[in-house]
Design a protein around this motif. Structure first.
Motif, PDB file in Angstrom:
ATOM      1  N   THR A 138       0.850  -1.184   0.000  1.00 39.18           N
ATOM      2  CA  THR A 138       0.000   0.000   0.000  1.00 39.18           C
ATOM      3  C   THR A 138       0.885   1.232   0.000  1.00 39.18           C
ATOM      4  N   ASN A 139       0.727   2.070  -1.022  1.00 37.69           N
ATOM      5  CA  ASN A 139       1.551   3.270  -1.097  1.00 37.69           C
ATOM      6  C   ASN A 139       1.157   4.254  -0.005  1.00 37.69           C
ATOM      7  N   PRO A 140       2.128   4.847   0.674  1.00 39.87           N
ATOM      8  CA  PRO A 140       1.791   5.872   1.665  1.00 39.87           C
ATOM      9  C   PRO A 140       1.205   7.102   0.983  1.00 39.87           C
ATOM     10  N   VAL A 141       0.316   7.771   1.692  1.00 41.55           N
ATOM     11  CA  VAL A 141      -0.329   8.978   1.181  1.00 41.55           C
ATOM     12  C   VAL A 141      -0.095  10.099   2.179  1.00 41.55           C
ATOM     13  N   MET A 189      -3.435  15.669  -1.846  1.00 37.22           N
ATOM     14  CA  MET A 189      -3.080  14.274  -1.596  1.00 37.22           C
ATOM     15  C   MET A 189      -1.880  13.931  -2.469  1.00 37.22           C
ATOM     16  N   VAL A 190      -0.835  13.405  -1.846  1.00 36.50           N
ATOM     17  CA  VAL A 190       0.412  13.110  -2.558  1.00 36.50           C
ATOM     18  C   VAL A 190       0.745  11.637  -2.370  1.00 36.50           C
ATOM     19  N   SER A 191       0.999  10.944  -3.486  1.00 44.76           N
ATOM     20  CA  SER A 191       1.332   9.525  -3.400  1.00 44.76           C
ATOM     21  C   SER A 191       2.054   9.090  -4.666  1.00 44.76           C
ATOM     22  N   SER A 192       2.866   8.054  -4.542  1.00 49.96           N
ATOM     23  CA  SER A 192       3.556   7.510  -5.711  1.00 49.96           C
ATOM     24  C   SER A 192       2.597   6.670  -6.543  1.00 49.96           C
ATOM     25  N   SER A 206       8.880   4.091  -1.792  1.00 52.69           N
ATOM     26  CA  SER A 206       7.729   4.952  -2.044  1.00 52.69           C
ATOM     27  C   SER A 206       7.637   6.052  -0.993  1.00 52.69           C
ATOM     28  N   THR A 207       7.932   5.689   0.252  1.00 55.35           N
ATOM     29  CA  THR A 207       7.912   6.671   1.339  1.00 55.35           C
ATOM     30  C   THR A 207       8.929   7.775   1.091  1.00 55.35           C
ATOM     31  N   SER A 234      -0.113   9.732   6.025  1.00 56.72           N
ATOM     32  CA  SER A 234      -0.991   8.557   6.053  1.00 56.72           C
ATOM     33  C   SER A 234      -2.243   8.788   6.888  1.00 56.72           C
ATOM     34  N   GLY A 235      -2.597  10.041   7.090  1.00 61.74           N
ATOM     35  CA  GLY A 235      -3.777  10.352   7.886  1.00 61.74           C
ATOM     36  C   GLY A 235      -3.622  10.038   9.356  1.00 61.74           C
TER      37      GLY A 235
END
Length: 395
Positions: free
Chosen positions: A2-5, A94-97, A115-116, A139-140
């Motif tokens: 799961t990609n970090p957000v 929102m930022v994610s790979s 990814s982090t 990640s909220g």
């Protein structure tokens, strides 16, 4: 994986200027190829940028993040203005790979830490180049100030022990009796487990440092290189007694943890409790019969569990636990085979043949022993609870 957000809080709804962001990223992290993604991949509410062979997505949400009291309460411990920033923000990014930056290319999938690192670098560039950044929620779960992100995200690609793990996880202190402990929030994204650290005789600062060091090591080296369940650490310059490691579930309901706790009962915190209580031992027909032939004694060590009462609200046993024990015992005797063995044992006792009576009931004594072992393991791993767990208490 799961990609970090990351969620970047904004005082106004606006996407970053791609050229300005890329310039900031090239300046902050010159060792990586940064550039805009193909024009056909852009949209009115999102930007895609290239980070090496991968893409990073930046999406605009023209509304505040849903408010999470616990998130910002924990953030305020090291960021006093956290609640003020949350109240002020009107939108967020929102930022994610994402996937490969090259069409039809076989680009290796990013690991969690890779990814982090990429996402962290981009968020740092956003904080530097985007006006009105009020804070970041990783990640909220982890709230941090823009100043902390601006500084620490420069080390996004630094190796252990210099990686900016404080942006990715929280250390939550608590008190159990006279002992200060702490657990992590966010570490499990890298290791599959959080840390729960409860070692007697340490102050809050020392506990936080220990947990931070352990977390940085696990993130940098992987959980396979971490302490195994059952390991014991010998005393050192700060801890004057042995510390046990156990992989178990958290009593705070945060999922699987690596637990560090005092092996030696220095503070008189540990007491012994029966797994099968005296009331069940006196009244359940199976245990009554086993007791008559000397195959069950509730006072034996096999029926005892060592627990810390300050982990629980009280020492009132949970009805659900005892009911489960009774049901398991009743299930053992609900067979024709046991009925025959019980009859044979009673006849043997009536004739004074204790050895034959014991032999008839021995298989059920072994089943009871297996039940005790399973219950003891479940209680130790916090899969089961004998008493109601105590709520989190602030130090």
């Amino acid at each position: 994986m799961t990609n970090p957000v990351a969620f970047v809080l904004l005082d106004d709804a606006r996407l970053p200027a791609t050229e300005v962001l890329i310039e900031a990223l090239r300046r902050r992290h010159p060792g990586l190829l940064w550039g805009p993604a193909a024009a056909k991949m852009q949209s009115d509410n999102a930007r895609l940028i290239r980070a090496g062979d991968h893409l990073i997505a930046i999406a605009l949400i023209s509304a505040p993040m849903p408010f999470e009291q616990q998130l910002w309460q924990q953030a305020s411990w090291i960021w006093p203005d956290a609640f003020q920033a949350v109240r002020r923000h009107r939108a967020h990014l929102m930022v994610s790979s994402m996937g490969s930056a090259v069409d039809e290319a076989e680009t290796a999938e990013l690991s969690t830490i890779e990814s982090t690192r990429l996402t962290t670098a981009v968020v740092g560039g956003l904080v530097e180049s985007q006006p009105g950044c009020l804070g970041v929620a990783w990640s909220g779960k982890i709230g941090r100030s823009p100043e902390m992100w601006l500084e620490q995200s420069r080390s996004a690609f630094a190796p252990y022990p210099d990686q900016p793990f404080a942006l990715w996880m929280e250390i939550v202190p608590y008190r159990s009796g006279k002992t200060i402990g702490a657990f992590t929030v966010g570490l499990s994204a890298f290791t599959g487990r959080e840390i729960e650290f409860e070692v007697d005789g340490l102050d809050q600062h020392t506990v936080a440092i220990r947990v931070a060091q352990l977390s940085a090591y696990l993130i940098g080296n992987g959980s396979d290189d971490g302490p195994e369940s059952g390991a014991v650490f010998e005393p050192d310059s700060e801890i004057d007694h042995r510390v046990a490691v156990l992989h178990r579930n958290s009593r705070f309901n945060i999922g699987p943890v690596i637990s560090f706790s005092s092996l030696d009962d220095r503070c008189g915190r540990i007491r012994t409790f029966p797994i099968i209580p005296a009331a069940i031992a006196r009244n359940h027909p199976l245990l009554v019969m086993l007791g008559k032939v000397g195959l069950f004694d509730p006072a034996q060590a096999e029926n005892q569990i060592r627990l810390r009462p300050d982990h629980y609200q009280s020492e009132v046993r949970l009805e659900s636990f005892d009911r489960g024990i009774s049901q398991a015992l009743s299930g053992m005797i609900a067979t024709d085979k046991y009925a025959e063995a019980d009859t044979n044992a009673r006849r043997a006792l009536a004739s004074g043949d204790m050895a034959s009576a014991r032999s008839s009931l021995q298989p059920w004594a072994e089943e009871v022993g297996q039940l005790q072992t399973a219950a003891k393991l479940g209680l130790t791993l916090c899969d089961l609870f004998l008493f109601m767990p105590a709520p989190l208490r602030s130090p």
